[in-house]
Design a protein around this motif. Structure first.
Motif, PDB file in Angstrom:
ATOM      1  N   PHE A 178       0.840  -1.191   0.000  1.00  0.00           N
ATOM      2  CA  PHE A 178       0.000   0.000   0.000  1.00  0.00           C
ATOM      3  C   PHE A 178       0.882   1.252   0.000  1.00  0.00           C
ATOM      4  CE2 PHE A 178      -4.029   2.027   0.960  1.00  0.00           C
ATOM      5  CZ  PHE A 178      -3.643   3.221   1.545  1.00  0.00           C
ATOM      6  N   GLY A 179       0.691   2.132  -0.976  1.00  0.00           N
ATOM      7  CA  GLY A 179       1.433   3.382  -1.043  1.00  0.00           C
ATOM      8  C   GLY A 179       2.794   3.306  -1.692  1.00  0.00           C
ATOM      9  N   LYS A 180       3.280   2.126  -2.040  1.00  0.00           N
ATOM     10  CA  LYS A 180       4.608   1.988  -2.644  1.00  0.00           C
ATOM     11  C   LYS A 180       4.502   2.033  -4.162  1.00  0.00           C
ATOM     12  CE  LYS A 180       8.744  -0.889  -2.581  1.00  0.00           C
ATOM     13  NZ  LYS A 180       9.393  -2.094  -2.047  1.00  0.00           N
ATOM     14  N   PRO A 181       5.167   2.987  -4.797  1.00  0.00           N
ATOM     15  CA  PRO A 181       5.040   3.121  -6.261  1.00  0.00           C
ATOM     16  C   PRO A 181       5.401   1.839  -6.996  1.00  0.00           C
ATOM     17  CG  PRO A 181       6.237   4.988  -5.328  1.00  0.00           C
ATOM     18  CD  PRO A 181       6.066   3.998  -4.220  1.00  0.00           C
ATOM     19  N   VAL A 182       4.707   1.624  -8.096  1.00  0.00           N
ATOM     20  CA  VAL A 182       4.958   0.435  -8.898  1.00  0.00           C
ATOM     21  C   VAL A 182       4.862   0.811 -10.371  1.00  0.00           C
ATOM     22  CG1 VAL A 182       2.532  -0.302  -8.890  1.00  0.00           C
ATOM     23  CG2 VAL A 182       4.344  -2.001  -9.174  1.00  0.00           C
ATOM     24  N   THR A 183       5.676   0.144 -11.187  1.00  0.00           N
ATOM     25  CA  THR A 183       5.668   0.364 -12.639  1.00  0.00           C
ATOM     26  C   THR A 183       5.440  -0.956 -13.350  1.00  0.00           C
ATOM     27  OG1 THR A 183       7.136   2.285 -12.550  1.00  0.00           O
ATOM     28  CG2 THR A 183       7.045   1.082 -14.626  1.00  0.00           C
ATOM     29  N   LEU A 184       4.494  -0.934 -14.277  1.00  0.00           N
ATOM     30  CA  LEU A 184       4.228  -2.086 -15.126  1.00  0.00           C
ATOM     31  C   LEU A 184       4.693  -1.742 -16.534  1.00  0.00           C
ATOM     32  CD1 LEU A 184       0.590  -2.888 -13.926  1.00  0.00           C
ATOM     33  CD2 LEU A 184       2.773  -3.510 -12.859  1.00  0.00           C
TER      34      LEU A 184
END
Lengths: 112, 113
Positions: free
Chosen positions: B15-21
């Motif tokens: 929760f709240g941790k940036p992620v890139t796909l």
């Protein structure tokens, strides 16, 4: 905006049976796609069918754009046909291409 | 074979941790789309590119951003994922005029803990 409804929402077939899935849309369209979403979530292209009838093996599709519907026929169903079937139609044209809206889907289960 | 590739196939983030796909394509198509699909729902368009021209859907949350550094690659960034962002994210391509058929990648299933 355009509404896209599919019927039936759920369908259970015995292997070998035939079925017809329907896609109704509320406004005129100039292209339409049918997809099969497999159990792993991938959308597989079945047909790109703005109008008329196309056939590919046991599957065929017919779009009657003037009457705002498309039909997908599955003959001699197999267990591998199980999954969710979606139709998709354009709901706008922006910057040289279409934006699409998907129908509500038909969940098909074929029993061995 | 020409195709649309998505990495990773499964992504778990906090929760709240940036992620890139990421999405890449070997079809050399002008158009790339990102869709979000929640359980038992239809895919919903988030945004699309025609070449470098970016088009955001009006109801796409500001939390979602995208980048397309070149024709082959497109990225979806979720700046602060919430539990409601857990979904399948689908990338699609299309060549554009006059061929508008969409081709989809296998999707990335995002879990938010």
């Amino acid at each position: 905006g355009i509404q896209v409804e599919q019927s039936p929402p759920d369908l259970i077939l015995q292997e070998g049976a035939n079925s017809t899935l329907r896609c109704n849309f509320s406004d005129s369209v100039n292209n339409l796609q049918w997809f099969h979403q497999n159990p792993w979530g991938q959308l597989i292209n079945l047909f790109y069918i703005p109008s008329g009838t196309k056939q590919n093996g046991r599957l065929s599709a017919t779009t009657v754009a003037t009457e705002r519907y498309s039909l997908l026929y599955i003959s001699s169903s197999q267990t591998t046909d199980s999954g969710v079937y979606f139709c998709a139609v354009p709901r706008g044209f922006t910057s040289g291409t279409y934006k699409y809206i998907f129908g509500t889907g038909t969940r098909l289960k074929v029993l061995a | 074979d020409a195709m649309v590739i998505q990495n990773p196939r499964y992504q778990v983030t906090q929760f709240g941790k940036p992620v890139t796909l990421s999405c890449s394509q070997t079809l050399n198509h002008n158009v790339m789309y990102w869709y979000q699909q929640k359980s038992s729902q239809a895919p919903k368009l988030l945004f699309h590119y025609y070449d470098k021209d970016f088009n955001n859907e009006a109801d796409t949350p500001d939390n979602f951003q995208s980048r397309r550094p070149n024709t082959s690659f497109c990225f979806l960034d979720i700046r602060s994922p919430g539990l409601g962002d857990a979904a399948m994210y689908l990338c699609a391509t299309s060549s554009g005029n006059p061929y508008y058929e969409q081709y989809f990648g296998p999707g990335t299933r995002l879990t938010v803990t």
